[in-house]
Design a protein around this motif. Structure first.
Motif, short mmCIF file in Angstrom:
data_model
loop_
_atom_site.label_atom_id
_atom_site.label_comp_id
_atom_site.label_asym_id
_atom_site.label_seq_id
_atom_site.Cartn_x
_atom_site.Cartn_y
_atom_site.Cartn_z
N ALA A 89 0.79 -0.96 -0.02
CA ALA A 89 -0.32 -0.27 0.07
C ALA A 89 0.61 1.40 0.16
N LEU A 90 2.19 1.12 0.54
CA LEU A 90 2.59 2.71 0.69
C LEU A 90 3.36 2.37 -0.59
N SER A 91 3.89 1.72 -1.20
CA SER A 91 4.61 1.63 -2.91
C SER A 91 3.48 1.97 -3.69
N ALA A 92 2.44 1.83 -3.46
CA ALA A 92 1.23 2.42 -4.51
C ALA A 92 1.04 4.03 -4.29
N ASP A 93 1.03 4.34 -2.54
CA ASP A 93 0.26 5.55 -2.69
C ASP A 93 2.21 6.61 -3.23
N ARG A 94 0.96 7.43 -4.02
CA ARG A 94 2.13 8.91 -4.66
C ARG A 94 1.91 9.94 -3.79
N THR A 95 1.43 10.23 -2.47
CA THR A 95 1.23 11.88 -1.52
C THR A 95 2.54 11.88 -0.86
N GLY A 96 3.82 11.08 -0.85
CA GLY A 96 5.43 11.71 -0.89
C GLY A 96 5.07 11.16 0.74
N LYS A 97 4.17 10.09 0.65
CA LYS A 97 4.30 9.50 2.80
C LYS A 97 5.10 8.45 2.75
N GLY A 98 5.33 7.95 1.60
CA GLY A 98 7.29 7.58 1.72
C GLY A 98 7.01 6.14 0.91
N ARG A 99 7.85 5.48 -0.09
CA ARG A 99 7.67 3.99 -0.41
C ARG A 99 9.07 2.75 0.75
N MET A 100 8.11 1.62 0.00
CA MET A 100 9.31 0.59 0.19
C MET A 100 9.74 0.05 -1.35
N PHE A 101 10.34 -0.97 -0.59
CA PHE A 101 11.22 -1.76 -2.10
C PHE A 101 12.42 -2.86 -1.48
N ARG A 102 12.15 -3.51 -2.52
CA ARG A 102 12.66 -4.44 -2.72
C ARG A 102 14.35 -4.34 -3.27
N ILE A 103 15.59 -4.75 -2.37
CA ILE A 103 16.38 -4.58 -2.78
C ILE A 103 16.88 -5.75 -3.81
N ALA A 104 17.37 -5.84 -5.12
CA ALA A 104 17.12 -6.14 -5.82
C ALA A 104 19.38 -6.26 -6.67
N LEU A 105 19.94 -7.62 -7.10
CA LEU A 105 20.69 -7.51 -7.64
C LEU A 105 20.54 -7.43 -8.98
N ALA A 106 21.43 -6.33 -9.46
CA ALA A 106 21.20 -5.98 -10.77
C ALA A 106 21.44 -6.96 -12.42
N GLY A 107 22.34 -7.84 -11.86
CA GLY A 107 22.63 -9.21 -13.11
C GLY A 107 21.76 -9.88 -13.12
N THR A 108 20.83 -10.14 -11.66
CA THR A 108 20.03 -11.39 -12.07
C THR A 108 18.30 -11.23 -11.27
N GLY A 109 18.39 -10.01 -11.03
CA GLY A 109 17.17 -9.33 -10.20
C GLY A 109 16.53 -10.02 -9.08
N GLU A 110 17.38 -10.79 -8.50
CA GLU A 110 17.03 -11.77 -7.25
C GLU A 110 17.14 -10.78 -6.30
N GLY A 111 16.03 -10.68 -5.30
CA GLY A 111 15.73 -9.51 -4.22
C GLY A 111 17.23 -10.50 -3.18
N VAL A 112 17.75 -9.42 -2.59
CA VAL A 112 18.48 -10.12 -1.27
C VAL A 112 18.15 -8.91 -0.35
N GLY A 113 16.97 -8.19 -0.63
CA GLY A 113 16.75 -7.64 0.52
C GLY A 113 15.27 -6.34 0.69
#
Length: 178
Positions: free
Chosen positions: A54-78
């Motif tokens: 929900a936070l990542s879908a909100d575009r009002t500046g309340k924040g964002r959550m992200f997955r950390i992904a390796l650039a080469g493989t896209g593997e989620g690492v955090g």
């Protein structure tokens, strides 16, 4: 013998999505949750996942959550994100992160923290980004220092709610020219 600092792995931060529940389960490992009151239940994880999406879908500046992904493989690492909070009577952003055990010590958390600071800065909403790692969490405190945060001192918090903890209050000025 002096240790050579690790070269940060090429990575990207990607907005949290409905597909990231498994990454959140992996980040719920006891060794990652030790400073945060221990692993969460399945019900707590699912509720957190919904809040992140929900936070990542909100575009009002309340924040964002992200997955950390390796650039080469896209593997989620955090995971990493920023969100609005009130600290000492002022609206600020807060940040927090977790890097999976097999990927720690590679500079990933610091690189991701710098990237999330840029995302928070781009919102042009709050001047400061705070992080509140436990005073006992040497790795997260080192990330704050390496990412340019200033240590303001220790503070008493509850995290999760109802569990007292002593944290360091680290602050990054997102708009030092103001």
């Amino acid at each position: 013998m002096e240790r050579t600092p690790p070269v940060p792995a090429p990575l990207r931060i990607e907005p949290w999505s409905d597909d990231d529940l498994e990454l959140l389960r992996l980040a719920n490992a006891p060794e990652l949750m030790d400073h945060l009151g221990g692993p969460e239940t399945q019900e707590q994880l699912e509720a957190r996942h919904e809040r992140y999406a929900a936070l990542s879908a909100d575009r009002t500046g309340k924040g964002r959550m992200f997955r950390i992904a390796l650039a080469g493989t896209g593997e989620g690492v955090g995971t990493i994100g920023f969100w609005e909070t009130t600290w000492q009577g002022e609206q600020v952003y807060e940040t927090g992160w977790a890097v999976l055990p097999g990927f720690q010590g590679l500079g990933i958390a610091t690189t991701a923290t710098n990237a999330v600071a840029e995302q928070a800065r781009a919102e042009h909403k709050h001047r400061f980004l705070h992080a509140f790692p436990s005073v006992a969490n040497a790795a997260s405190n080192a990330v704050c220092r390496k990412a340019g945060f200033v240590l303001l001192g220790m503070c008493d918090l509850e995290y999760p709610p109802g569990r007292p903890m002593v944290a360091n209050d680290w602050r990054l000025d997102l708009h030092p020219d103001r």
